[in-house]
Design a protein around this motif. Sequence first.
Motif, short mmCIF file in Angstrom:
data_model
loop_
_atom_site.label_atom_id
_atom_site.label_comp_id
_atom_site.label_asym_id
_atom_site.label_seq_id
_atom_site.Cartn_x
_atom_site.Cartn_y
_atom_site.Cartn_z
N ALA B 394 0.87 -1.19 0.00
CA ALA B 394 0.00 0.00 0.00
C ALA B 394 0.90 1.24 0.00
O ALA B 394 1.96 1.25 0.63
CB ALA B 394 -0.89 0.01 1.23
N THR B 395 0.47 2.28 -0.72
CA THR B 395 1.26 3.51 -0.78
C THR B 395 0.36 4.70 -0.47
O THR B 395 -0.88 4.61 -0.58
CB THR B 395 1.85 3.73 -2.19
N ASP B 396 0.99 5.83 -0.10
CA ASP B 396 0.20 7.06 0.04
C ASP B 396 0.16 7.76 -1.32
O ASP B 396 0.70 7.25 -2.31
CB ASP B 396 0.76 7.94 1.17
N ASP B 397 -0.42 8.94 -1.35
CA ASP B 397 -0.62 9.62 -2.65
C ASP B 397 0.70 9.97 -3.32
O ASP B 397 0.78 10.10 -4.54
CB ASP B 397 -1.45 10.90 -2.46
N ASP B 398 1.73 10.15 -2.51
CA ASP B 398 3.03 10.50 -3.09
C ASP B 398 3.82 9.27 -3.54
O ASP B 398 4.95 9.39 -4.01
CB ASP B 398 3.88 11.27 -2.06
N GLY B 399 3.23 8.11 -3.33
CA GLY B 399 3.93 6.89 -3.73
C GLY B 399 4.72 6.26 -2.60
O GLY B 399 5.33 5.21 -2.77
N ARG B 400 4.76 6.91 -1.46
CA ARG B 400 5.53 6.39 -0.33
C ARG B 400 4.86 5.10 0.18
O ARG B 400 3.64 5.06 0.40
CB ARG B 400 5.53 7.46 0.76
N ILE B 401 5.64 4.05 0.38
CA ILE B 401 5.07 2.77 0.81
C ILE B 401 4.72 2.85 2.30
O ILE B 401 5.56 3.19 3.13
CB ILE B 401 6.05 1.60 0.58
N THR B 402 3.46 2.54 2.61
CA THR B 402 3.00 2.63 4.00
C THR B 402 2.88 1.25 4.64
O THR B 402 2.98 1.12 5.86
CB THR B 402 1.63 3.33 4.05
N ALA B 403 2.62 0.25 3.83
CA ALA B 403 2.45 -1.10 4.40
C ALA B 403 2.81 -2.14 3.36
O ALA B 403 2.74 -1.89 2.14
CB ALA B 403 1.01 -1.30 4.87
N TRP B 404 3.22 -3.32 3.87
CA TRP B 404 3.75 -4.35 2.98
C TRP B 404 3.38 -5.71 3.57
O TRP B 404 3.52 -5.92 4.78
CB TRP B 404 5.27 -4.20 2.93
N SER B 405 2.93 -6.61 2.72
CA SER B 405 2.66 -7.99 3.17
C SER B 405 3.36 -8.97 2.26
O SER B 405 3.32 -8.81 1.03
CB SER B 405 1.16 -8.28 3.14
N TRP B 406 3.95 -9.96 2.87
CA TRP B 406 4.63 -11.02 2.11
C TRP B 406 4.13 -12.36 2.61
O TRP B 406 4.07 -12.60 3.82
CB TRP B 406 6.14 -10.91 2.31
N ASP B 407 3.72 -13.21 1.71
CA ASP B 407 3.39 -14.60 2.04
C ASP B 407 4.22 -15.50 1.15
O ASP B 407 4.14 -15.40 -0.08
CB ASP B 407 1.91 -14.89 1.83
#
Lengths: 156, 691
Positions: B394-407
């Motif tokens: 997931a990213t914010d409007d500027d493209g900054r990554i806010t959350a990450w999931s790996w399975d």
Amino acid sequence: MSETFTVVVNGVQRSIDADPSTALLWALRDAWGLTGTRFGCGAGSCGACTVWVDGVPTHSCDTPLWSVAGKDVTTVEGLTEQGPHPVQEALIAHQAGQCGYCLSGIVMRSAAAVDEARAAGKPLAEDDVRQCLDGHLCRCGAHNRIVRAIVEASEG
Amino acid sequence: MSSPSLSANPLLSTWLDFDTPGRVTAHMGKSELGQGVDTVMVQVVADTLGVDAARIDIKAPDTATGPDENFTAGSLSVPHSGTALLLAAANARQLFLAAAREHLGNSDVTLEDGTFRSADGSINYWDLNVDTHVEIDADIPLPPSSGTIGSSLSRIDLEAKITGQPSYLSDVRLPNMAYGRVIRPAFRGAVGVDINREEFLQRPGVVDVVVDGAFLAVIADTEIVAIETAAELGTTAEWRGEPSDLTDDGVCGFLTTVETDETLLAEGEGVHVEAATHSAQYSRPFIAHASIGPATALAHFDGTVLEVWSHTQGVYPLRRDLARALNMDEADVRVRHFQGAGCYGHNPADDAAFDAAYLALRVPNRPVHVTWTREDELGWGPFGPAMVVYISAATDDDGRITAWSWDGFGNGHSSRPSTLPTPSLLGYSHLSNKPAIPPSGDPPLAAGAGTGRNSIPGYDIPSVRALAHRALEMPVRASAMRSLGAHMNVFAIESHIDDLARQHGIDPLEYRLEHSSDPRARAVIETVAAQAGWGTPVAEDRGRGIGYARYKGLGAWCAVVAEVEAIEEVRVTGLWIAVDCGRVINPDGVENQIEGGALQSLSWTLKERVRFSNGVVTSNTWEDYPIVTFCEVPPVHTTIIDRPEEKWLGAGEASMGPTAAAIGNAIADALGVRVRDLPITSDAIVAAMGD
């Protein structure tokens, strides 16, 4: 059925009683104790077992004894008898290898090409060396060092 | 300083001896696998003791005489053995120096090439009588370096290999030696075999034909007879049992639906489905070790003690597994390391050791030498596990990554000897009424994890969730292969990062730097970008891509830029690499390992896939399992960022993941097509175009 075969190996006459289809590689390694020629695949696909038969680089692992009877075979031990070949010196200088298992076959293939290049005064280009070695496999990823060393050796 | 190798082997005398005048012997617990570790240890010992490197001998791992350093794995030989030998040598130097001062009656003593000198005379290490059966002090001050550490000493073993001298276990010949060959079952699932044993026993040169369950072998007086008899046994044997019906085409589905156990590696909330900006699935197939020399072993049983020579990664763990497999006391089994062809992980070396050991017990007082065939090496050795990875960001409007999931889904990355409930030696699992090799396990996160190795991105991301799903059934045997899960995970993460950058119209290099506050990460990324001319235009039909990771999150930092040409097929035209593995012992050795790792990764990423169906691995020749060739290898430009004040870290696996990622990103740049399923063949590109 077993037959007796005689081959001149590194200038020495050697004999073996074996099935005609037995690969030269195993006569070298098993009967004559010349383990510098390595076993890689047994199918002529990797180049580790390359020797010279009458001066021509040849896969010893799928060369049957019947086809080399009476011929001259040179192994890496024979090539090195009078000291390292320029190709070997260059490989050592470039530290061109990791496990080194592919190298004696590569030495035999490239020494023939380098001898020819030096005799003709025409050094090998990098692409020439890559083509020359394209039937040889190296798993460690030392390819570029090997190529650079052989180019240098061909420059005399 | 500390090292688990030292904690397990605290005595100085375990590591170093001065028994031979003028020589120092360093006893290794880690194996020379072709990576050059012996040479590096020579440098550490020579530099620290104050003797010339030419005086140092390396004693290969041996359960009878050497330290127990578990496995040679995880890029830990330099951190573990290097630190242990550094401290051992520093302790030795201090003890001998004190003795020299006393002997010379003078505290003003210099040391040069093993000789202590004062105004009153001199004495050397070998003439001093010092008790080395003392515990190593890990807090000892280190002597100043003479510069041997940090120099590109030539490999101590390479000249012999280049000149064809006996160098490998396959070259060893002992008096009265017999030769064994094992004939593997025609399919996985075989439980027994019918052959005309009596007929084969009549043949000249055949010593024994061994049949036990689905284990079939011949012992002969010569290697030629062993090979020829094995070939005939193979064509006449009739195997009993039910072949498995799985094919490699179905592996991704199998791994994501089979029963698994879960390990949570990062406990963040991760990405809520509705918040996901970008989600994708990535996969790689099973990959073969594909060493150029097939596995070899030698064993000898004198009626009491079984001695086994092996190119194993761990003499002590192999001894434990051999002892339980053969129902012997560990004290009656000795395992010695002897070099083999290149080793890139848990290959069939240990299996061959069992084969030789089992056959040696049949012919006491006769050494038995076993070599595998090429077909068995590619078809029956453990494989690097197939993996399926699902990433959501997931990213914010500027493209900054806010959350990450790996399975991550797949088999565990280790079925190494003595790590599983029952022995994990192939031949043992084929004996009648013996258990199959259990599903492989994964190292814990603190040891770098397995499936989850490098699953946590090395970027500044507020919330990361990583969950490993280890499959509890193995379609084919899986175990450790160079970099474990990092190859797949770094490929997947870095592909995902590139996609996010492009989604937001940000240059992939800038995007990475925006998410990197670690100065050593930034340094390798910026260095490689400058080296590769990042930002300059690339020619038509070409593309450029970058990949970065810090190996295991706690090892070397490495960034790679790849350039590819994509016309009829994809060709990598250049690789640029920057690596920071802390203090460098041998710069040429690091370069060799980093470049070699990159080229091996290139081969896995573009070409390699183990094929199997109906219980048979069909990719068991070089024709069916092609690897990168001399003509396909691109130029590689490696830059080492030496940090003499920092801890030394291993370099053997750091470039695997970033290279795969850089190539994938370069192909996406060239073609506008994102290939997520390895290997990236022409077929895979065509398939991805339809996505």
